[in-house]
Design an enzyme around this catalytic site. Sequence first.
Site, PDB file in Angstrom:
ATOM      1  N   GLN A 104     -13.364  48.883  62.430  1.00  0.00           N
ATOM      2  CA  GLN A 104     -15.288  48.882  61.653  1.00  0.00           C
ATOM      3  C   GLN A 104     -15.646  47.678  61.814  1.00  0.00           C
ATOM      4  OE1 GLN A 104     -16.632  51.411  60.623  1.00  0.00           O
ATOM      5  NE2 GLN A 104     -18.878  50.638  60.705  1.00  0.00           N
ATOM      6  N   ASP A 120     -13.446  54.149  69.857  1.00  0.00           N
ATOM      7  CA  ASP A 120     -14.674  53.632  69.997  1.00  0.00           C
ATOM      8  C   ASP A 120     -15.296  53.569  71.368  1.00  0.00           C
ATOM      9  OD1 ASP A 120     -15.584  52.803  67.740  1.00  0.00           O
ATOM     10  OD2 ASP A 120     -14.289  51.534  67.048  1.00  0.00           O
ATOM     11  N   LYS A 172     -18.073  58.840  57.972  1.00  0.00           N
ATOM     12  CA  LYS A 172     -16.610  58.985  58.949  1.00  0.00           C
ATOM     13  C   LYS A 172     -15.324  59.944  58.448  1.00  0.00           C
ATOM     14  CE  LYS A 172     -17.889  54.981  61.777  1.00  0.00           C
ATOM     15  NZ  LYS A 172     -17.489  54.158  62.727  1.00  0.00           N
TER      16      LYS A 172
HETATM   17  N1  GUN Z   1     -19.838  48.873  63.387  1.00  0.00           N
HETATM   18  C1  GUN Z   1     -20.570  50.050  63.905  1.00  0.00           C
HETATM   19  N2  GUN Z   1     -20.688  50.354  65.096  1.00  0.00           N
HETATM   20  C2  GUN Z   1     -19.863  50.818  65.049  1.00  0.00           C
HETATM   21  C3  GUN Z   1     -19.420  51.718  65.611  1.00  0.00           C
HETATM   22  O1  GUN Z   1     -19.429  52.318  66.904  1.00  0.00           O
HETATM   23  N3  GUN Z   1     -17.613  51.518  65.552  1.00  0.00           N
HETATM   24  C4  GUN Z   1     -17.046  50.589  65.273  1.00  0.00           C
HETATM   25  N4  GUN Z   1     -15.751  50.461  64.826  1.00  0.00           N
HETATM   26  N5  GUN Z   1     -17.622  49.775  63.425  1.00  0.00           N
HETATM   27  C5  GUN Z   1     -19.378  49.831  64.031  1.00  0.00           C
END
Ligand code: GUN
Length: 297
Positions: free
Chosen positions: A105, A128, A61
């Site tokens: 996360q 998100d 990311k």
């Molecule tokens: N962990 C796995 N997928 C995601 C996601 O789409 N967003 C976040 N914040 N954590 C994740």
Amino acid sequence: MNISANLQTSAQIVDGKATAAKVLEEVKAEVQQFKQKGIEPCLAVVLVGDDPASHVYVRNKVEKAQLVNIRSLEFRMDADTAEEVLLEKIDELNADASVHGILVQLPLPKHINETAVLERIHPQKDVDGFHSENVGGLSQGRDVLTPCTPTGCIRLLKDTLGPDLTGLNAVVVGRSNIVGKPMAALLLKESCTVTIVHSKTKNIQDICKQADILVAAVGRPLMIDESYVNPNMVVIDVGINRIQVDGKNRLVGDVHYEAVIDKVKAITPVPGGVGPMTIAYLMKNTLDAARLQTKIF
Ligand code: GUN
């Protein structure tokens, strides 16, 4: 005689890697426009604990943000961080006008209440799309920040089927808060006829077989085989599962790719399908968040 009409043709492969690269180019150009107005879009990523997969995701990311000139901030916290300390960090990022997007996360360590954390993020910084205000807004068909993976899937569907998905039969396999439910809401917003099926659904194959669009998001490796599909179907495989085949690690989707490839119209591969779209839409969401907060565009 048209001989080719009798031949079984292979499905169109929906190239998520190429589409994601296109989305990132769009984002990069838009970042320039923000900068010309004196705004530097910024994404803050918070990682608690030492889950190896989460570390890889967060690194990806941050790298993609750098690629499109979005400023990124990374905060790492120990696995035993108290919930209150994490909530204070979110408060601090909420109050910082130079931060436009906040991503915590998941999964979080067991002692931390995930819902409390996600609800603490300001809805306009919730890149998100997991905050209840955004979930509710999406269910009402309003323009809010929406979860990255399903939003990326809609883009792949429109690139494959054209921009108008009205009236198509869409079946979503799986009912998770991260993918299944928001995917269904986004398809409904596109005026599809939407069915969600899950582990307790009766005659699941029969229902799936009727679909023009099948989105597989259950986390069960290779579950969707030829008994679930039809030749007119576009299959979107959200699954990313690591399995052992002949003693070797393999990354596979929820769809048995080899079993259905000659039996559907189009399909996303794993890897290289939905995966790259998730990060691309995280970047797009960061710009949407910056737009909501600055109101300059
Ligand atoms: N962990 C796995 N997928 C995601 C996601 O789409 N967003 C976040 N914040 N954590 C994740």
